[in-house]
Motif scaffolding. Structure first.
Motif, mmCIF file in Angstrom:
data_model
loop_
_atom_site.group_PDB
_atom_site.id
_atom_site.type_symbol
_atom_site.label_atom_id
_atom_site.label_comp_id
_atom_site.label_asym_id
_atom_site.label_seq_id
_atom_site.Cartn_x
_atom_site.Cartn_y
_atom_site.Cartn_z
ATOM 1 N N PRO A 186 37.613 105.782 7.031
ATOM 2 C CA PRO A 186 37.180 104.882 5.950
ATOM 3 C C PRO A 186 35.681 104.601 5.966
ATOM 4 O O PRO A 186 35.049 104.544 4.916
ATOM 5 N N SER A 199 33.654 107.270 4.158
ATOM 6 C CA SER A 199 34.031 107.634 2.788
ATOM 7 C C SER A 199 32.819 107.778 1.879
ATOM 8 O O SER A 199 32.772 108.676 1.021
ATOM 9 N N TYR A 239 35.943 108.629 -4.451
ATOM 10 C CA TYR A 239 35.720 107.744 -3.296
ATOM 11 C C TYR A 239 37.019 107.124 -2.814
ATOM 12 O O TYR A 239 37.261 107.014 -1.601
ATOM 13 N N THR A 240 37.888 106.730 -3.747
ATOM 14 C CA THR A 240 39.159 106.108 -3.347
ATOM 15 C C THR A 240 40.201 107.131 -2.909
ATOM 16 O O THR A 240 41.113 106.801 -2.144
ATOM 17 N N THR A 249 31.847 111.211 0.050
ATOM 18 C CA THR A 249 31.751 111.240 -1.415
ATOM 19 C C THR A 249 30.398 111.770 -1.862
ATOM 20 O O THR A 249 30.311 112.619 -2.760
ATOM 21 N N TYR A 272 34.030 107.166 -8.480
ATOM 22 C CA TYR A 272 34.815 106.120 -7.826
ATOM 23 C C TYR A 272 36.215 106.632 -7.491
ATOM 24 O O TYR A 272 36.754 106.341 -6.409
ATOM 25 N N LEU A 273 36.811 107.407 -8.400
ATOM 26 C CA LEU A 273 38.140 107.963 -8.121
ATOM 27 C C LEU A 273 38.088 108.882 -6.909
ATOM 28 O O LEU A 273 39.005 108.877 -6.072
ATOM 29 N N LYS A 326 44.272 103.214 -6.511
ATOM 30 C CA LYS A 326 44.740 103.138 -5.127
ATOM 31 C C LYS A 326 46.242 103.388 -5.044
ATOM 32 O O LYS A 326 46.717 104.130 -4.175
ATOM 33 N N TRP A 351 46.930 107.150 -5.901
ATOM 34 C CA TRP A 351 46.633 108.093 -4.826
ATOM 35 C C TRP A 351 47.758 108.112 -3.791
ATOM 36 O O TRP A 351 48.100 109.178 -3.252
#
Length: 410
Positions: free
Chosen positions: A158, A161, A147-148, A165, A144-145, A15, A18
């Protein structure tokens, strides 16, 4: 941007990473030359080592992908993985408005490249095929990366997301299947048996010495990748299939410029090194091919020698400037291995990498050498000893082959 620090931050503190990435000013060339092109070499090289040099199997049986097939697959998969990252960026960018986001080509490319960090690093597990499942776990973390990163860089809603993804992953899977099919088209036929003057920016230490990656080569390749990305974006907007295909080919050619790039040595030059006789046996046939797997340079020349009692095969293969990857890969796996039925050894001698393998019952033996310029010369035969095969290498003009020069990147 420090590659190691960036990889650590995106894996351990995604987080925060990014947010930092979002604020950075960069371009496609920088993303690829300073990050993607380096990390993408990990699964390509490790996969080659695991499948073609170490092998897989059990109960005393080891299966290997044929050496030359593995080498070509390493080069092709490396180039296509870079093209895949480019295309993934376009997918992310094109889908952004659907999920409440904002289209931005460079931010989308950032997401594609940096979210792939875990999957690319997970390629290290390909060294041992039995651990390949751990590579899938690493690839799962890249989801997951992704997604974030999507809501931060693409400004997507949000609450959308997860959907964003999932759709990107589905598109990536489809793209992977297509790339796999394209890669298979350029593998050797089943009948086959097997830089610039600037100071290097990256040096990889191997047991056999150092392998340097040319700064000028990387920068030139990155600029071509950036130009290819621009053409792909224009082609995508025009929905012209021919233009899209041409732009994809340009991207693959740019990828071939990494690690020295350049064209493969002409197959006819390799053919000239094939002697008329080998071990007193006449040459019974030969095969000479110049190829370009989506712009990736390859050439090979092989010959068969024999009579009713003995058969030999001599093969010379070049994968262009990317032969440095072969030098690096072989340098990483020096050592010996022996069981009840066979023995093999890989070592360095005179700046070259040598590899031999033979069956203890004398039924088959093979001897290979990777020259300093990345050319691979191999001799194999049935009912012949490996020491005799090694002696036969003296009948091939290895110094002449090592002195052949490749043309620069076009």
């Amino acid at each position: 941007m420090n590659l190691i620090e960036r990889a650590k931050s995106i894996l351990l503190q995604p987080k925060e990473a990014w947010a930092t990435i979002d604020a950075e000013v960069t371009d496609t060339a920088t993303l690829f030359t300073r990050y993607a092109m380096i990390l993408a070499a990990i699964p390509a090289v490790c996969g080659f080592i695991g499948m073609s040099l170490i092998g897989f199997g059990g109960f005393g049986v080891t299966i290997r992908v044929q050496f030359v097939s593995g080498l070509v697959n390493m080069v092709v998969s490396y180039g296509l993985s870079l093209v895949g990252l480019l295309v993934l960026g376009f997918i992310i960018d094109g889908l952004a408005p659907t999920f409440g986001g904002q289209k931005n080509a460079i931010r989308a490319q950032k997401v594609a490249v940096y979210a792939s960090t875990a999957a690319l690093l997970g390629g290290i597990f390909s060294l041992l095929p039995s651990l390949a499942m751990l590579g899938l776990l690493a690839a799962a973390y890249s989801i997951y990366l992704l997604y974030t990163g999507l809501p931060v860089l693409m400004r997507s809603a949000p609450e959308k997301s997860v959907g964003y993804t999932v759709v990107v992953i589905i598109a990536a899977i489809v793209m992977g299947v297509v790339i796999g099919a394209v890669s298979a088209l350029f593998m050797p036929r089943s009948g086959a048996l097997f830089g610039g003057a600037d100071a290097p920016a990256i040096t990889m230490n191997t047991p056999g010495g150092k392998v340097s990656i040319d700064t000028a080569g990387l920068e030139a390749a990155g600029k071509k990748m950036e130009e290819a990305a621009r053409k792909m974006e224009e082609a995508q907007k025009s929905q012209d299939p021919a233009a899209i295909a041409a732009a994809t080919g340009d991207a693959a050619k740019a990828a071939a410029g990494v690690l020295g790039g350049g064209q493969a040595i002409a197959a006819q030059s390799l053919k000239a090194a094939l002697p008329e006789k080998l071990a007193g046996l006449p040459r019974t046939g030969f095969d000479v091919q110049d190829g370009a797997a989506l712009g990736l340079p390859t050439s090979q020349a092989s010959a068969q020698y024999g009579n009713d009692d003995k058969q030999l095969r001599l093969e010379i293969v070049d994968v262009g400037g990317l032969g440095q990857m072969a030098v690096m890969a072989m340098g990483m796996v020096q050592g010996e291995k022996e069981d009840q039925t066979s023995a093999e050894k890989t070592w360095q001698e005179g700046g070259r990498t040598l590899h031999q393998r033979y069956d203890k019952d004398g039924s088959h033996a093979e001897f290979k050498t990777i020259l300093k310029n990345g050319l691979v010369v191999s001799i194999e035969g049935d009912k012949i000893g490996v020491k005799e095969l090694r002696g036969l290498m003296s009948q091939v003009d290895l110094n002449g082959l090592e002195g052949l020069q490749r043309k620069g990147k076009s």
